[in-house]
Design a protein around this motif. Structure first.
Motif: not given
Length: 268
Positions: A101-109
């Motif tokens: 899941f983490v690899n597929q979603v946009e990451q917030n800075d």
């Protein structure tokens, strides 16, 4: 914080077990499923469910779990299965699901926002898993939230560990949870462990996250019920009271029913 002199562990135990049994019987379900974290709330809840005599499924759902939590969860499940023949267990390893899941979603800075959001994601993956097991086995999902968490500071994840069918210990504050768990012979390692939601890899305790202990929060909750205000306190008491009031206010969206936009009859 000490429990009141009128707290009767034996009678309260009997009351909750009867309530669980009556509810399951009326709902025409087979039993209960509980997520086991290695903490005192899930240990107490699963023990109460087990006493009904109905099938009780204990589910481990590790996501990069701290080893101490895993060890306590395993110890509790072994003890519970030895005590109650209606208890079974299963382990659903959610680490690869979470990582995918983490690899597929946009990451917030923004690190803090990201950490909290991912912690809530872990809780929601676990909720989904519990309802999967509940669905295929005909069970109710038993919640593990206590009164301070559920109705005081809202220290749980909406549609995560807050997504349950029944809440057997939600009218017990943490000191009462400890007293009842001790009465029911929950493992000593769990009784002594610092409360933690298990949603962070670094074993972050609840007190570290909230800024106050459960004993302090119980005190603040009692003061609010007595009608006290911030002006009545100073020093650490004022600080704790402020923490409680702030969290209680910002988390009302968890405690109140979902707002519904009602359409005037003349518009329909």
């Amino acid at each position: 914080m000490a429990v009141s002199n009128t707290f009767n562990s034996e009678k309260i135990n009997e009351h909750i077990v009867k309530w669980l049994l009556d509810y399951a019987t009326n709902a025409k379900v087979k039993g209960f499923v509980i997520g086991i974290s290695g903490g005192i709330d899930s240990a107490l809840t699963s023990t109460l469910c087990a006493q009904t005599g109905l099938p009780t499924l204990c589910v481990e759902m590790p996501i990069h779990q701290h080893q101490s939590h895993v060890n306590r969860a395993v110890e509790h499940i072994i003890q519970l299965k030895n005590r109650f023949p209606n208890v079974s267990n299963i382990k659903t390893e959610l680490t690869p699901v979470f990582d995918s899941f983490v690899n597929q979603v946009e990451q917030n800075d923004e690190r803090k926002t990201l950490d909290i959001t991912l912690a809530n994601t872990r809780a929601r993956l676990r909720m989904t898993t519990l309802y999967y097991h509940a669905g295929i086995h005909g069970l109710l999902v038993a919640g593990t939230g206590n009164k301070v968490e559920d109705f005081g500071v809202g220290f749980y994840t909406k549609y995560g560990d807050g997504g349950v069918d029944v809440s057997p210990i939600a009218d017990l504050v943490k000191s009462e949870v400890r007293a009842l768990a001790k009465y029911l012979n929950v493992p000593e390692s769990i009784l002594k462990a610092q409360p933690s939601d298990g949603l962070y890899e670094n074993d972050l305790t609840d007190e570290m996250q909230i800024g106050a202990s459960y004993d302090e929060l119980e005190w603040a909750m009692e003061q609010v019920e007595l009608g006290k205000s911030a002006e009545n306190f100073s020093g650490r008491e004022a600080e704790v009271f402020s923490i409680y009031k702030r969290l209680n206010t910002i988390n009302q969206h968890k405690m109140n029913p979902i707002p519904v936009c009602e359409i005037p009859k003349n518009l329909k």
